[in-house]
Design a protein around this motif. Structure first.
Motif, PDB file in Angstrom:
ATOM      1  N   PRO A  91       2.191  23.267 -39.673  1.00  0.00           N
ATOM      2  CA  PRO A  91       2.326  23.529 -38.241  1.00  0.00           C
ATOM      3  C   PRO A  91       2.891  24.921 -38.001  1.00  0.00           C
ATOM      4  O   PRO A  91       3.728  25.393 -38.758  1.00  0.00           O
ATOM      5  N   SER A  92       2.406  25.561 -36.985  1.00  0.00           N
ATOM      6  CA  SER A  92       2.990  26.855 -36.643  1.00  0.00           C
ATOM      7  C   SER A  92       4.361  26.636 -36.015  1.00  0.00           C
ATOM      8  O   SER A  92       4.687  25.551 -35.552  1.00  0.00           O
ATOM      9  N   VAL A  93       5.138  27.665 -36.032  1.00  0.00           N
ATOM     10  CA  VAL A  93       6.516  27.543 -35.595  1.00  0.00           C
ATOM     11  C   VAL A  93       6.578  27.749 -34.086  1.00  0.00           C
ATOM     12  O   VAL A  93       6.126  28.779 -33.594  1.00  0.00           O
ATOM     13  N   PRO A  94       7.111  26.800 -33.360  1.00  0.00           N
ATOM     14  CA  PRO A  94       7.222  27.007 -31.911  1.00  0.00           C
ATOM     15  C   PRO A  94       8.093  28.216 -31.604  1.00  0.00           C
ATOM     16  O   PRO A  94       9.188  28.353 -32.142  1.00  0.00           O
ATOM     17  N   GLY A  95       7.575  29.105 -30.800  1.00  0.00           N
ATOM     18  CA  GLY A  95       8.367  30.258 -30.392  1.00  0.00           C
ATOM     19  C   GLY A  95       8.452  31.367 -31.415  1.00  0.00           C
ATOM     20  O   GLY A  95       9.165  32.337 -31.218  1.00  0.00           O
ATOM     21  N   ALA A  96       7.755  31.232 -32.527  1.00  0.00           N
ATOM     22  CA  ALA A  96       7.826  32.278 -33.540  1.00  0.00           C
ATOM     23  C   ALA A  96       7.137  33.543 -33.037  1.00  0.00           C
ATOM     24  O   ALA A  96       6.123  33.465 -32.354  1.00  0.00           O
ATOM     25  N   PRO A  97       7.700  34.683 -33.363  1.00  0.00           N
ATOM     26  CA  PRO A  97       7.053  35.916 -32.932  1.00  0.00           C
ATOM     27  C   PRO A  97       5.709  36.103 -33.626  1.00  0.00           C
ATOM     28  O   PRO A  97       5.597  35.928 -34.835  1.00  0.00           O
ATOM     29  N   VAL A  98       4.711  36.402 -32.859  1.00  0.00           N
ATOM     30  CA  VAL A  98       3.373  36.587 -33.414  1.00  0.00           C
ATOM     31  C   VAL A  98       2.868  37.940 -32.956  1.00  0.00           C
ATOM     32  O   VAL A  98       2.956  38.280 -31.787  1.00  0.00           O
ATOM     33  N   GLY A  99       2.390  38.711 -33.887  1.00  0.00           N
ATOM     34  CA  GLY A  99       1.868  40.019 -33.525  1.00  0.00           C
ATOM     35  C   GLY A  99       1.510  40.789 -34.763  1.00  0.00           C
ATOM     36  O   GLY A  99       1.831  40.379 -35.874  1.00  0.00           O
ATOM     37  N   GLN A 100       0.817  41.882 -34.581  1.00  0.00           N
ATOM     38  CA  GLN A 100       0.430  42.748 -35.696  1.00  0.00           C
ATOM     39  C   GLN A 100      -0.372  41.975 -36.743  1.00  0.00           C
ATOM     40  O   GLN A 100      -0.346  42.307 -37.910  1.00  0.00           O
ATOM     41  N   GLY A 101      -1.050  40.939 -36.327  1.00  0.00           N
ATOM     42  CA  GLY A 101      -1.899  40.210 -37.254  1.00  0.00           C
ATOM     43  C   GLY A 101      -1.144  39.398 -38.277  1.00  0.00           C
ATOM     44  O   GLY A 101      -1.690  38.994 -39.289  1.00  0.00           O
ATOM     45  N   VAL A 102       0.122  39.168 -38.001  1.00  0.00           N
ATOM     46  CA  VAL A 102       0.922  38.398 -38.944  1.00  0.00           C
ATOM     47  C   VAL A 102       1.535  37.219 -38.199  1.00  0.00           C
ATOM     48  O   VAL A 102       2.037  37.366 -37.091  1.00  0.00           O
ATOM     49  N   SER A 103       1.464  36.066 -38.807  1.00  0.00           N
ATOM     50  CA  SER A 103       2.152  34.931 -38.208  1.00  0.00           C
ATOM     51  C   SER A 103       3.165  34.393 -39.204  1.00  0.00           C
ATOM     52  O   SER A 103       3.049  34.578 -40.408  1.00  0.00           O
ATOM     53  N   GLU A 104       4.135  33.748 -38.665  1.00  0.00           N
ATOM     54  CA  GLU A 104       5.224  33.245 -39.485  1.00  0.00           C
ATOM     55  C   GLU A 104       5.059  31.744 -39.648  1.00  0.00           C
ATOM     56  O   GLU A 104       4.846  31.029 -38.673  1.00  0.00           O
ATOM     57  N   LEU A 105       5.141  31.309 -40.862  1.00  0.00           N
ATOM     58  CA  LEU A 105       4.999  29.892 -41.150  1.00  0.00           C
ATOM     59  C   LEU A 105       6.279  29.361 -41.772  1.00  0.00           C
ATOM     60  O   LEU A 105       6.867  30.023 -42.627  1.00  0.00           O
ATOM     61  N   VAL A 106       6.653  28.202 -41.337  1.00  0.00           N
ATOM     62  CA  VAL A 106       7.733  27.489 -42.010  1.00  0.00           C
ATOM     63  C   VAL A 106       7.092  26.349 -42.770  1.00  0.00           C
ATOM     64  O   VAL A 106       6.332  25.569 -42.200  1.00  0.00           O
ATOM     65  N   THR A 107       7.347  26.278 -44.029  1.00  0.00           N
ATOM     66  CA  THR A 107       6.729  25.234 -44.822  1.00  0.00           C
ATOM     67  C   THR A 107       7.724  24.677 -45.830  1.00  0.00           C
ATOM     68  O   THR A 107       8.755  25.276 -46.101  1.00  0.00           O
ATOM     69  N   VAL A 108       7.399  23.531 -46.327  1.00  0.00           N
ATOM     70  CA  VAL A 108       8.263  22.857 -47.280  1.00  0.00           C
ATOM     71  C   VAL A 108       7.635  22.951 -48.658  1.00  0.00           C
ATOM     72  O   VAL A 108       6.451  22.693 -48.830  1.00  0.00           O
ATOM     73  N   ILE A 109       8.427  23.367 -49.613  1.00  0.00           N
ATOM     74  CA  ILE A 109       7.984  23.417 -51.002  1.00  0.00           C
ATOM     75  C   ILE A 109       8.632  22.261 -51.747  1.00  0.00           C
ATOM     76  O   ILE A 109       9.821  22.002 -51.570  1.00  0.00           O
ATOM     77  N   GLU A 110       7.837  21.596 -52.553  1.00  0.00           N
ATOM     78  CA  GLU A 110       8.387  20.554 -53.420  1.00  0.00           C
ATOM     79  C   GLU A 110       8.421  21.082 -54.838  1.00  0.00           C
ATOM     80  O   GLU A 110       7.495  21.751 -55.278  1.00  0.00           O
ATOM     81  N   CYS A 111       9.467  20.723 -55.548  1.00  0.00           N
ATOM     82  CA  CYS A 111       9.551  21.096 -56.953  1.00  0.00           C
ATOM     83  C   CYS A 111       8.414  20.426 -57.722  1.00  0.00           C
ATOM     84  O   CYS A 111       8.137  19.246 -57.530  1.00  0.00           O
ATOM     85  N   THR A 112       7.750  21.201 -58.574  1.00  0.00           N
ATOM     86  CA  THR A 112       6.671  20.646 -59.396  1.00  0.00           C
ATOM     87  C   THR A 112       6.943  20.866 -60.869  1.00  0.00           C
ATOM     88  O   THR A 112       6.026  20.900 -61.677  1.00  0.00           O
ATOM     89  N   CYS A 113       8.192  21.033 -61.238  1.00  0.00           N
ATOM     90  CA  CYS A 113       8.467  21.347 -62.633  1.00  0.00           C
ATOM     91  C   CYS A 113       8.057  20.182 -63.533  1.00  0.00           C
ATOM     92  O   CYS A 113       8.008  19.032 -63.117  1.00  0.00           O
ATOM     93  N   THR A 114       7.721  20.530 -64.760  1.00  0.00           N
ATOM     94  CA  THR A 114       7.263  19.521 -65.705  1.00  0.00           C
ATOM     95  C   THR A 114       8.318  19.204 -66.753  1.00  0.00           C
ATOM     96  O   THR A 114       8.053  18.498 -67.718  1.00  0.00           O
ATOM     97  N   GLU A 115       9.509  19.758 -66.543  1.00  0.00           N
ATOM     98  CA  GLU A 115      10.604  19.431 -67.454  1.00  0.00           C
ATOM     99  C   GLU A 115      11.084  18.008 -67.168  1.00  0.00           C
ATOM    100  O   GLU A 115      10.864  17.477 -66.086  1.00  0.00           O
ATOM    101  N   PRO A 116      11.748  17.386 -68.120  1.00  0.00           N
ATOM    102  CA  PRO A 116      12.187  16.002 -67.906  1.00  0.00           C
ATOM    103  C   PRO A 116      13.309  15.891 -66.888  1.00  0.00           C
ATOM    104  O   PRO A 116      14.206  16.739 -66.850  1.00  0.00           O
ATOM    105  N   HIS A 117      13.215  14.876 -66.041  1.00  0.00           N
ATOM    106  CA  HIS A 117      14.298  14.504 -65.129  1.00  0.00           C
ATOM    107  C   HIS A 117      14.467  12.987 -65.195  1.00  0.00           C
ATOM    108  O   HIS A 117      13.508  12.261 -64.903  1.00  0.00           O
ATOM    109  N   PRO A 118      15.653  12.507 -65.550  1.00  0.00           N
ATOM    110  CA  PRO A 118      15.850  11.054 -65.633  1.00  0.00           C
ATOM    111  C   PRO A 118      15.566  10.383 -64.294  1.00  0.00           C
ATOM    112  O   PRO A 118      15.984  10.883 -63.247  1.00  0.00           O
ATOM    113  N   GLY A 119      14.821   9.280 -64.363  1.00  0.00           N
ATOM    114  CA  GLY A 119      14.572   8.515 -63.154  1.00  0.00           C
ATOM    115  C   GLY A 119      13.335   8.932 -62.387  1.00  0.00           C
ATOM    116  O   GLY A 119      13.041   8.376 -61.337  1.00  0.00           O
ATOM    117  N   ARG A 120      12.609   9.914 -62.894  1.00  0.00           N
ATOM    118  CA  ARG A 120      11.406  10.371 -62.189  1.00  0.00           C
ATOM    119  C   ARG A 120      10.308   9.308 -62.283  1.00  0.00           C
ATOM    120  O   ARG A 120      10.017   8.798 -63.361  1.00  0.00           O
TER     121      ARG A 120
END
Ligand SMILES: [Zn+2]
Ligand SMILES: [Zn+2]
Length: 109
Positions: A61-90
């Motif tokens: 989703p685009s950010v409500p009220g985010a400044p838009v101009g100069q051909g650039v838009s601002e995105l807020v997004t969520v990154i999830e960890c995708t590491c392949t190292e061991p984690h107990p309980g995964r």
């Protein structure tokens, strides 16, 4: 900046876990050829494991009220960890340490 060793923390969201700002800031963006996806490549700011996470821009989703101009838009997004190292309980068949975090990126239109 030296890369900290991987932390094999117990899998799952943990809001009190230490967040490494240097690792978060060193993420790189690899736009796909078609420009409809963004791939974030870096190290997890929680466990320091390798992360390669792709976001479908049509689902961001685009950010409500985010400044838009100069051909650039601002995105807020969520990154999830995708590491392949061991984690107990995964859960079987999943990746990462269970943490996710929010980032802001500027995307050329
Ligand atoms: Zn992680
Ligand atoms: Zn990890």
């Amino acid at each position: 900046m030296s890369t900290p060793p991987h932390l094999s923390t117990t899998w799952g969201p943990n809001e009190s876990a230490a967040f490494n700002d240097d690792l978060e800031a060193s993420f790189m963006l690899a736009p796909s050829a078609k420009g409809k996806r963004l791939t974030f490549i870096g190290k997890c700011p929680y466990c320091a494991g390798p992360v390669n996470y792709t976001v479908d821009l049509e689902l961001v989703p685009s950010v409500p009220g985010a400044p838009v101009g100069q051909g650039v838009s601002e995105l807020v997004t969520v990154i999830e960890c995708t590491c392949t190292e061991p984690h107990p309980g995964r859960p079987p068949g999943t990746q990462g340490c269970g943490q996710r975090w929010t980032t802001v990126v500027e995307v050329a239109k």
